[in-house]
Design an enzyme around this catalytic site. Structure first.
Site, PDB file in Angstrom:
ATOM      1  N   GLU A   1       0.071  -2.532  12.632  1.00 32.96           N
ATOM      2  CA  GLU A   1       0.348  -3.967  12.574  1.00 32.96           C
ATOM      3  C   GLU A   1       0.721  -4.565  13.924  1.00 32.96           C
ATOM      4  O   GLU A   1       1.012  -5.765  14.001  1.00 32.96           O
ATOM      5  CB  GLU A   1       1.433  -4.236  11.529  1.00 32.96           C
ATOM      6  CG  GLU A   1       0.962  -3.916  10.119  1.00 32.96           C
ATOM      7  CD  GLU A   1       2.056  -3.969   9.070  1.00 32.96           C
ATOM      8  OE1 GLU A   1       1.732  -4.184   7.898  1.00 32.96           O
ATOM      9  OE2 GLU A   1       3.247  -3.779   9.436  1.00 32.96           O
TER      10      GLU A   1
ATOM     11  N   TRP B   1       0.828  -1.202   0.000  1.00 32.52           N
ATOM     12  CA  TRP B   1       0.000   0.000   0.000  1.00 32.52           C
ATOM     13  C   TRP B   1       0.865   1.256   0.000  1.00 32.52           C
ATOM     14  O   TRP B   1       0.365   2.358  -0.241  1.00 32.52           O
ATOM     15  CB  TRP B   1      -0.957  -0.002   1.188  1.00 32.52           C
ATOM     16  CG  TRP B   1      -0.339   0.263   2.540  1.00 32.52           C
ATOM     17  CD1 TRP B   1       0.773  -0.311   3.073  1.00 32.52           C
ATOM     18  CD2 TRP B   1      -0.837   1.174   3.527  1.00 32.52           C
ATOM     19  NE1 TRP B   1       1.007   0.180   4.348  1.00 32.52           N
ATOM     20  CE2 TRP B   1       0.034   1.086   4.645  1.00 32.52           C
ATOM     21  CE3 TRP B   1      -1.918   2.034   3.597  1.00 32.52           C
ATOM     22  CZ2 TRP B   1      -0.157   1.840   5.812  1.00 32.52           C
ATOM     23  CZ3 TRP B   1      -2.116   2.782   4.755  1.00 32.52           C
ATOM     24  CH2 TRP B   1      -1.242   2.693   5.850  1.00 32.52           C
ATOM     25  N   ASP B   2       2.158   1.074   0.235  1.00 31.79           N
ATOM     26  CA  ASP B   2       3.105   2.186   0.176  1.00 31.79           C
ATOM     27  C   ASP B   2       2.942   2.972  -1.129  1.00 31.79           C
ATOM     28  O   ASP B   2       3.053   4.199  -1.154  1.00 31.79           O
ATOM     29  CB  ASP B   2       4.546   1.669   0.240  1.00 31.79           C
ATOM     30  CG  ASP B   2       4.817   0.768   1.435  1.00 31.79           C
ATOM     31  OD1 ASP B   2       3.883   0.080   1.879  1.00 31.79           O
ATOM     32  OD2 ASP B   2       5.963   0.729   1.901  1.00 31.79           O
TER      33      ASP B   2
ATOM     34  N   GLN C   1       2.222   2.482  13.976  1.00 32.69           N
ATOM     35  CA  GLN C   1       2.220   3.593  13.044  1.00 32.69           C
ATOM     36  C   GLN C   1       0.826   4.215  12.986  1.00 32.69           C
ATOM     37  O   GLN C   1      -0.106   3.748  13.622  1.00 32.69           O
ATOM     38  CB  GLN C   1       2.635   3.113  11.656  1.00 32.69           C
ATOM     39  CG  GLN C   1       1.646   2.134  11.021  1.00 32.69           C
ATOM     40  CD  GLN C   1       2.227   1.418   9.839  1.00 32.69           C
ATOM     41  OE1 GLN C   1       3.044   0.520   9.986  1.00 32.69           O
ATOM     42  NE2 GLN C   1       1.813   1.795   8.645  1.00 32.69           N
TER      43      GLN C   1
END
Length: 774
Positions: free
Chosen positions: A494, A351-352, A608
């Site tokens: 995550e 998805w970066d 994150q």
């Protein structure tokens, strides 16, 4: 040791320098000095060899599986950068003797790496060495190397062995059959390699020119297993210089521009190109590449007037790498999470791309942005396969993607658990499903910014409809609550696995379904031909009523009395501990020195941005107070253990008026790869973070945002930055934006159409130029 102030004059804030060489820190500059052009990337290992050195040559899109138990990865192709240099019969190495005046520089403006030093061997002879190399931005297949060695106080016998070395591997995994090796005209080397599973043939070519003083140095050639090379030997007098030029190229049977050629034709064409390039020589080839780089920088360069010169260097470093890692030449390929700079993440796309890298290209090089999204369209087959295997409909995008037809390629097993000692299962490929929303968001964002209707009719509408169909099929009915849930997922955080109703996942799934319904209605009313084609392909008249029924009953986590949206069903009830030790960590992941992943799963701690990311992407869905409440709650609990996290928090901090924290997060993000830490980039650069740096500058400090389909430019500069200037495209118009503490000035350079935008809550329309006092 890194230096950042080497450049002067026209090269001020363009040069990154390694000012001292330490073998144990080789990985740093191997990765950040990586050279490439999107077609291929070469890790910048030194020409002479050292223990723990990593030589990587990657050609985008050439994925291969080592064996049936492994996942596909970019294979490490034959190396042409290594040189064995013998001085008076002794193999040269910097650790054999002493050296002074060491310098290795990457010129971001030209893409050239230059290394020089003076070295004294154990016999007391001193030599001046200079190495130069570049990957051509003008000819995607070509790279060149220039070496000069000058005995300074005594004559010496110098021997150089140089060629094509296929003895490299991916950390031990050998992806190639040994292929044919040849030499043409006793000068031009050629070696073939074919990948073991994907059956892609690589054609490697190299040729040399070696002169000592004014005399051409004779040569002989040799072959070894997976290796072909030339040997040059000369007696060089004191103050004479031995010069070697090496021109190399790489072609593969996967090349889009050469797929019509037979292998024999490809071999002949590649040798002909090599000979032509060698005829022009290093300096002429470099000049062609520099001209291509000049065109790139003319379109993308950003000016930052900062109290810290490093800031200007950092944004250029980020854009340099964004260019060399991205396969702009071929829409069949995505961008790896480490670009083409290392073996980390095996060259896979995450998805970066859509969330961190795509905005740069959409705003700056929209044609490249389109190409990256066409790649996602071409991987729909794998997305359909994954959906069917999991019992769903529509397009369920893989968490990790490689070649178009590969489908899900996420590894199943990872590092050892600190408590059990067993390998940790990687659940992302199974249950980190927000990637489907992220791809859809990238498509929608691209469309809103560019207005590219042709893209939408060919590719975009289908992706938005197909992903909406997936999410409707993915919902789970909760009979007790009489609503739809999304259970057993991993969100962007995550450190929380197997959660129910992850806020980011639920809200973006809702947005996807809502979008699919909206575009269904639009196509049916306005584009009957497009609608008829997609209706037949996707059964829209059958599926969309299901989406409409389920959308109204999809659960969206609601804010608490304090305005905090629960990250998932259980996050706010988990244990709160003192995280100050981990927030101040020198190395990411330090919490796992004390806790296992299962234990971290029970603590209010995030890897994150998750809810904060939601506030950033879909900010038109949330009011400013909700945005502030969630930032204030979650940022103290976020360790930024992912390089993706700092940029999102920096932009949001800037939006909320905390420019001090925003600048500190920008500083930390810009130092992940480029900064003085010498162990941060061993496995490759952090591609998404580099895209995030651009977003901090342009979307954060520069204030650019596409909100609900409208352009907003509301800048806010931190104390350390006095002014910035940056280009963006909006609806086909190229805008040059200048921001100071006093005002923002926007020049429409192309004047394709009138621009309507919002600055500080006021709407303006202009055609040529607009200045708004802040």
């Amino acid at each position: 040791m890194m230096k950042y102030n080497t450049g002067s004059g026209d090269l001020t804030n363009w040069i990154v320098e390694e000012a001292a060489f330490t073998p144990k820190f080789q990985g740093k500059c191997e990765a950040i000095f990586c050279q490439g052009n999107g077609y291929m990337g070469v890790r910048c290992a030194t020409e002479e060899s050292y223990t723990n050195q990593v030589r990587n040559t990657f050609v985008a899109g050439t994925f291969n599986k080592f064996d049936e138990y492994d996942v596909t990865e970019l294979p490490n192709a034959a190396d042409v950068t290594a040189l064995d240099i013998w001085i008076d019969g002794d193999l040269f190495s910097l650790d054999k003797g002493s050296f002074t005046n060491y310098s290795r520089t990457l010129n971001l403006k030209t893409g050239e790496v230059v290394r020089s030093f003076e070295w004294t061997n154990r016999a007391g002879k001193t030599f001046a060495f200079a190495f130069r190399r570049f990957m051509s931005l003008a000819d995607l297949h070509t790279m060149a190397l220039h070496v000069s060695i000058t005995p300074l106080n005594e004559s010496a016998q110098i021997e150089i062995q140089s060629g094509i070395n296929g003895q490299v591997s991916n950390s031990g995994a050998q992806h190639f059959h040994e292929g044919e090796k040849r030499i043409f005209d006793k000068q031009h080397l050629q070696m073939l390699q074919q990948t073991t599973q994907s059956k892609i043939t690589f054609v490697h070519n190299a040729t040399h020119s070696v002169v000592a003083g004014n005399e051409t140095v004779g040569s002989r050639f040799a072959m070894d297993r997976r290796k072909v090379y030339m040997i040059y030997k000369a007696d060089v007098q004191a103050s004479q210089t031995l010069t070697l030029e090496k021109i190399s190229n790489v072609y593969t049977t996967r090349d889009l521009t050469h797929e019509h050629l037979s292998l024999d034709e490809l071999r002949s064409a590649s040798i002909a190109d090599l000979i032509a390039s060698a005829g022009r020589g290093y300096n002429a080839l470099l000049a062609e590449s520099v001209a291509a780089w000049a065109g790139f920088w003319q379109q993308t360069d950003i000016s930052i007037n900062s109290q810290r010169d490093f800031d200007q260097l950092a944004i250029r470093f980020a854009m340099y790498h964004l260019r060399i890692m991205t396969p702009a030449h071929d829409s069949r390929m995505g961008v790896g999470a480490k670009g083409l700079s290392g073996e980390g993440y095996k060259g896979h796309s995450f998805w970066d791309t859509e969330i961190f890298l795509l905005p740069y290209f959409t705003y700056t090089f929209p044609e490249i942005g389109r190409s990256l999204l066409e790649y996602r369209y071409k991987t729909l087959g794998g997305a359909h396969k994954k959906a069917l295997e999991n019992g769903y409909k529509g397009a369920m995008y893989p968490w990790e993607s490689a070649w178009m037809d590969d489908g899900e390629v996420t590894p199943v097993w990872g590092a050892a658990d600190i408590v059990t000692g067993k390998s940790t299962k990687i659940w992302s490929g199974f249950i980190e499903q927000h990637i489907t929303s992220d791809v859809a968001f990238g498509v929608w964002q691209y469309y809103q910014i560019t207005g590219d209707e042709d893209f939408m009719e060919r590719y975009g509408y289908e992706i938005l409809l197909d992903t909406g169909i997936f999410w409707a099929s993915r919902l789970e009915w909760n009979d007790e609550r009489q609503r739809y849930h999304i259970n057993e997922v991993i969100g962007p955080d995550e450190y929380k696995e197997h959660v129910d109703n992850d806020a980011f996942t639920n809200y973006t799934a809702y947005w996807c379904i809502e979008n699919a319904i909206s575009y269904y209605q639009k196509l049916k009313a306005e584009k009957p031909a497009v609608f008829a084609r997609l209706n037949e392909k996707l059964s829209l008249d059958v599926e969309i009523p299901v989406l409409e029924e389920r959308l109204a009953k999809l659960y969206l986590p609601q804010p608490t009395a304090e305005g905090v949206i629960p990250q998932d069903d259980t996050y706010l009830g988990k244990q709160i501990i003192d995280l100050s030790k981990y927030k101040a960590q020198e190395h990411v992941g330090s919490i796992f020195h004390d806790y296992s992943l299962d234990q971290v799963n029970q603590i209010q701690v995030s890897k994150q941005a998750s809810v904060v990311m939601l506030m950033y992407l879909l900010e038109h869905k949330f009011g400013p107070e909700i945005k502030r409440a969630n930032y204030n709650y979650y940022e103290p609990k976020t360790l930024h253990d992912s390089s993706l996290s700092l940029s999102t928090h920096a932009v949001l901090a800037n939006d909320l008026g905390d420019t001090t924290l925003a600048y500190e997060l920008f500083r930390r993000a810009s130092e992940i790869d480029l900064g003085p830490g010498m162990k941060t980039s061993d496995h490759g650069v952090h591609a998404a973070s580099l895209g995030g740096i651009w977003q901090i500058v342009v979307c954060g400090f520069g204030g650019v945002r596409m909100v609900g389909g409208k352009l907003r430019i509301t800048p806010s500069l931190p104390e350390q930055i006095d002014a910035i200037q940056y280009p963006i495209y909006w609806q086909g118009n190229r805008l040059n934006v200048s921001v100071s503490k006093q005002d923002v000035s926007i020049v429409n350079e192309t004047k394709k159409s009138a621009i309507t935008l919002i600055v500080k809550d006021n709407e303006y329309t202009f055609t040529d130029e607009l200045t708004v006092h802040l």
